[in-house]
Design an enzyme around this catalytic site. Structure first.
Site, mmCIF file in Angstrom:
data_model
loop_
_atom_site.group_PDB
_atom_site.id
_atom_site.type_symbol
_atom_site.label_atom_id
_atom_site.label_comp_id
_atom_site.label_asym_id
_atom_site.label_seq_id
_atom_site.Cartn_x
_atom_site.Cartn_y
_atom_site.Cartn_z
ATOM 1 N N ASP A 34 0.935 18.982 18.999
ATOM 2 C CA ASP A 34 1.535 20.218 19.504
ATOM 3 C C ASP A 34 2.054 21.053 18.347
ATOM 4 O OD1 ASP A 34 0.782 19.560 22.050
ATOM 5 O OD2 ASP A 34 2.707 18.697 22.606
ATOM 6 N N ASP A 69 17.268 9.527 -8.286
ATOM 7 C CA ASP A 69 18.738 9.645 -8.208
ATOM 8 C C ASP A 69 19.262 9.503 -6.779
ATOM 9 O OD1 ASP A 69 18.934 9.945 -10.936
ATOM 10 O OD2 ASP A 69 18.986 12.135 -10.872
ATOM 11 N N LYS A 80 -3.839 10.818 5.041
ATOM 12 C CA LYS A 80 -3.368 10.099 6.222
ATOM 13 C C LYS A 80 -2.298 10.969 6.872
ATOM 14 C CE LYS A 80 -4.084 6.928 2.671
ATOM 15 N NZ LYS A 80 -5.496 6.718 2.793
ATOM 16 N N HIS A 89 0.812 -1.207 0.000
ATOM 17 C CA HIS A 89 0.000 0.000 0.000
ATOM 18 C C HIS A 89 0.855 1.270 0.000
ATOM 19 C CE1 HIS A 89 -3.288 2.638 1.842
ATOM 20 N NE2 HIS A 89 -3.873 2.109 0.795
ATOM 21 N N HIS A 143 -9.025 11.195 1.549
ATOM 22 C CA HIS A 143 -8.110 10.067 1.365
ATOM 23 C C HIS A 143 -6.801 10.297 2.117
ATOM 24 C CE1 HIS A 143 -5.645 7.110 -1.050
ATOM 25 N NE2 HIS A 143 -6.760 6.426 -0.874
ATOM 26 N N LYS A 192 3.284 4.444 -1.137
ATOM 27 C CA LYS A 192 3.399 5.357 -2.277
ATOM 28 C C LYS A 192 4.715 6.114 -2.113
ATOM 29 C CE LYS A 192 -1.263 4.771 -1.759
ATOM 30 N NZ LYS A 192 -1.948 4.260 -0.550
#
Length: 430
Positions: free
Chosen positions: A308, A126, A303, A119, A301, A121
């Protein structure tokens, strides 16, 4: 394949980080980075669709490979099941290496490889520039997709943390079949660390992953530690919210000791069960003093979270059973006041202009006695589900060259066509 790296989480200083919101900011930056690559492009993604975004990524990877850049793409067998033969063949002919994580045959048209998905991404250019977040390569991450366009976030990174991310993605390919020798050779081709530091800033960061062997709860542990340490505010924006009992307990404790705890959850979910599951926790959270906001403009979508004025995280991990107990995930945890301020401004804007705040009066009209009982049992079910899920088979997911999966798909298509022709012939004969 398993992520068996032994990296102990530690803060890495001297980095630069920039928040990217939605596909409008993310895709142009990634495509520009691929276009500027000189030696290597490595991409991991859960979803790659053959729409305008997927075609743009295809063109960028193909152009890079044709000018001599090593291009490696890893896609998930469940999340990216329908790429055409022409799409994959065009990449292969240019020299792009496409690998499919845990490909699976369909049964009666259904994908069965649901659990323990790749899952993450991630993009590494380089060995000196990286992107980590929750944005897939699909047009539904662009506003012009319409009401179902997704709200999401990623970060672009430079500095020493990129060397750790680079080693991680190289090791993932090596463990998928290339071997330790290939890993060492590719690592030697990376730019010296001194060059990476030259482009850095002043941000401390940790690259945190979860797998199904040695790092089963690293991301959740960072969340819980930050919640326990929070003294002023906690803001969590998460698309799929159904965390374990211990994380819920830490949120309730934080609110009761006076921390301003806010959750931004889906009000217009892409899957109705998402809102139903999260809603079962509202009673317990609200009565402890947690404030809940439902994002209503379109599907959420993202996350992301902040605690603080210094701690933040952006990544691929939801706070649900799949992400916390089954999927392979990757987050960046950041310790920086300026970045925290940027993320807070974006979250505050959502809460002020795009969210509905939920209160106990909203629940009173909806919650029957049965729903309260059900909520009680669901809340206590959270104590046990992580251990139950971990009992699912820990198969060894594999990386398969896309050419092989494409061949299997073509063979299956021919069999389906033959079965259909034979069925038609029998019908006509009858």
């Amino acid at each position: 394949m398993q992520d068996t790296h032994e990296r102990a989480g530690h803060w890495t200083a001297g980095n630069r980080i920039e928040l990217l919101e939605n596909g409008e900011e993310f895709f142009p930056r990634v495509f520009e980075a691929i276009g500027a690559a000189r030696r290597e492009v490595i991409i991991e993604t859960f979803i790659l669709f053959e729409d305008k975004v997927g075609l743009a990524l295809h063109a960028a990877m193909r152009d890079a490979a044709l000018r001599g850049v090593k291009v490696d793409l890893m896609i998930d067998g469940f999340g990216s099941p329908d790429l055409s033969h022409e799409y994959l063949e065009s990449l292969a002919s240019a020299g792009v290496k496409v690998r499919v994580f845990d490909p699976g045959q369909r049964f009666l048209g259904q994908r069965l490889n649901v659990f323990r998905r790749m899952h993450r991404k991630i993009v590494v250019i380089d060995g000196a520039r990286a992107f980590v977040g929750g944005i897939n390569y699909s047009a539904d991450h662009l506003l012009d997709f319409g009401p179902k366009a997704k709200q999401d976030y990623a970060v672009e990174l430079a500095g020493p943390i990129v060397a750790e991310i680079h080693q991680f993605v190289l090791r993932a390919i090596a463990l998928g079949g290339k071997g330790a020798g290939w890993f060492r050779r590719r690592l030697k081709q990376a730019p010296p660390v001194s060059q990476q530091q030259a482009a850095a800033g002043e941000v401390d960061a940790i690259f945190v992953t979860r797998d199904n062997r040695r790092h089963t709860n690293d991301i959740e542990r960072h969340y819980r530690a930050a919640i326990r340490a929070a003294r002023e505010r906690i803001v969590i924006a998460n698309a799929y919210f159904f965390p374990g009992y211990r994380l819920i307990k830490e949120l309730r404790r934080a609110a009761r000791r006076g921390v301003d705890v806010r959750l931004i959850l889906q009000g217009e979910p892409d899957m109705p069960i998402v809102k139903t599951a999260a809603g079962m926790l509202y009673h317990h959270l609200l009565h402890a003093g947690v404030r809940i906001y439902e994002y209503c403009d379109r599907p959420l979508h993202g996350k992301v979270a902040l605690m603080d004025d210094r701690w933040s995280t952006v990544g691929s991990s939801n706070l649900d059973p799949l992400s916390l107990s089954l999927n392979l995930e990757a987050n960046v945890v950041v310790r920086d006041t300026a970045f925290n301020g940027v993320l807070w401004e974006r979250m505050d804007r959502l809460m002020q202009h795009s969210c509905k705040q939920i209160d106990t009066e909203d629940l009173a009209s909806e919650w029957s006695g049965w729903r309260l009982v059900r909520s009680f049992f669901v809340f206590h079910f959270l104590r046990w589900y992580p251990s139950w899920l971990n009992r699912l088979p820990r198969h060894a997911p594999r990386l398969t060259p896309a050419e092989a999966t494409d061949l299997m798909a073509q063979q299956q298509k021919k069999r389906d066509e033959q079965d259909g022709s034979e069925g038609s012939a029998r019908t006509e004969a009858a």
